[in-house]
Motif scaffolding. Sequence first.
Motif, mmCIF file in Angstrom:
data_model
loop_
_atom_site.group_PDB
_atom_site.id
_atom_site.type_symbol
_atom_site.label_atom_id
_atom_site.label_comp_id
_atom_site.label_asym_id
_atom_site.label_seq_id
_atom_site.Cartn_x
_atom_site.Cartn_y
_atom_site.Cartn_z
ATOM 1 N N GLY A 80 12.304 -12.726 2.830
ATOM 2 C CA GLY A 80 13.354 -11.718 2.838
ATOM 3 C C GLY A 80 13.225 -10.649 1.777
ATOM 4 O O GLY A 80 14.199 -9.935 1.495
ATOM 5 N N TYR A 81 12.028 -10.507 1.193
ATOM 6 C CA TYR A 81 11.778 -9.457 0.202
ATOM 7 C C TYR A 81 10.489 -8.724 0.556
ATOM 8 O O TYR A 81 9.501 -9.348 0.953
ATOM 9 C CB TYR A 81 11.658 -10.040 -1.208
ATOM 10 N N LEU A 82 10.506 -7.406 0.391
ATOM 11 C CA LEU A 82 9.321 -6.594 0.624
ATOM 12 C C LEU A 82 8.464 -6.556 -0.634
ATOM 13 O O LEU A 82 8.986 -6.426 -1.748
ATOM 14 C CB LEU A 82 9.712 -5.166 1.001
ATOM 15 N N SER A 83 7.151 -6.641 -0.445
ATOM 16 C CA SER A 83 6.217 -6.571 -1.574
ATOM 17 C C SER A 83 5.869 -5.116 -1.866
ATOM 18 O O SER A 83 4.708 -4.701 -1.810
ATOM 19 C CB SER A 83 4.949 -7.380 -1.259
ATOM 20 N N THR A 84 6.895 -4.331 -2.167
ATOM 21 C CA THR A 84 6.724 -2.918 -2.482
ATOM 22 C C THR A 84 7.592 -2.567 -3.681
ATOM 23 O O THR A 84 8.434 -3.360 -4.109
ATOM 24 C CB THR A 84 7.128 -2.023 -1.296
ATOM 25 N N CYS A 85 7.388 -1.357 -4.203
ATOM 26 C CA CYS A 85 8.172 -0.908 -5.356
ATOM 27 C C CYS A 85 9.449 -0.193 -4.943
ATOM 28 O O CYS A 85 10.351 -0.015 -5.763
ATOM 29 C CB CYS A 85 7.321 0.006 -6.238
ATOM 30 N N GLN A 86 9.527 0.237 -3.695
ATOM 31 C CA GLN A 86 10.746 0.856 -3.192
ATOM 32 C C GLN A 86 10.735 0.805 -1.674
ATOM 33 O O GLN A 86 9.686 0.623 -1.056
ATOM 34 C CB GLN A 86 10.871 2.304 -3.671
ATOM 35 N N ASP A 87 11.926 0.948 -1.079
ATOM 36 C CA ASP A 87 12.028 0.935 0.375
ATOM 37 C C ASP A 87 13.064 1.960 0.810
ATOM 38 O O ASP A 87 14.221 1.907 0.364
ATOM 39 C CB ASP A 87 12.430 -0.451 0.880
ATOM 40 N N PRO A 88 12.673 2.914 1.652
ATOM 41 C CA PRO A 88 13.603 3.975 2.060
ATOM 42 C C PRO A 88 14.789 3.465 2.874
ATOM 43 O O PRO A 88 15.796 4.161 3.004
ATOM 44 C CB PRO A 88 12.719 4.910 2.895
ATOM 45 N N PHE A 89 14.677 2.237 3.407
ATOM 46 C CA PHE A 89 15.757 1.684 4.222
ATOM 47 C C PHE A 89 16.675 0.751 3.429
ATOM 48 O O PHE A 89 17.575 0.135 3.989
ATOM 49 C CB PHE A 89 15.175 0.945 5.428
ATOM 50 N N GLY A 90 16.407 0.623 2.134
ATOM 51 C CA GLY A 90 17.285 -0.167 1.290
ATOM 52 C C GLY A 90 17.148 -1.666 1.416
ATOM 53 O O GLY A 90 18.027 -2.416 0.981
#
Length: 247
Positions: A80-90
């Motif tokens: 349930g977590y994205l391996s990125t530094c930010q996500d435009p969809f929150g």
Amino acid sequence: MNRTPGSQETQRLSKVLAQAGVASRRAADRLIQEGRVTVNGKVAVLGQKVTPGIDDIRVDNKPVTQNQKRVYIMLHKPQGYLSTCQDPFGRPIVLSLIPEVKERVFPVGRLDFDSEGLLLLTNDGHLAYLLTHPKHEVIKEYVVEVSGKRNNRKIKELLSGIIIDGKKVYVDYAKFLDSSDGSVRLLIGVHEGQKHLVKRLCKAVGYEVKRLIRTRIGPLALFGLEKGKWRHLTRKEVQALYKAARG
């Protein structure tokens, strides 16, 4: 800006961004493609070379600073977590799990949103490159729960190579673990880095992945760290990762 001829060598912009801890080289290229990087006030282009310490390099209009303290973090990523530094969809990102870390770090490689396990975060772009580029053959190990029954033929197929995106991909090893309730668990090691690779390999041999946990990156294993928790790597662990990547 004024330059002193021969004072410093130019370097690829993506390499400079990685060394500054902004992102991995691949992610830095994406930042450049998205127009988020400027050099001396002008939007940067892929392949551009810069002179660190002389050129004014910015990401999202924030100056890129060199020589910051190196940070190496081991995280037990939950689902349930994205391996990125930010996500435009929150959507939730892994950086939200390490709020105490003040240095700018980025994930080394990726774990899918619904996958879990060992994830490294750092601002050491060189180590990130060594660990993720297939030519350095750093093995990532996964415990994979799949639907179906044990079938040794499927293991042989994985070991014999599977065509992914027109290229034959080999696992470094694969074997069955225990099984129960209509599910089978496999232990798979790979050093290739294609997106969703383990899931695609399993699908190619007729297995649907129900759960995927990364348990090891090179010599670093996920032991004794609770889900959602993190810790700094020791100096010996960092040295071991460098040694594994350099052979």
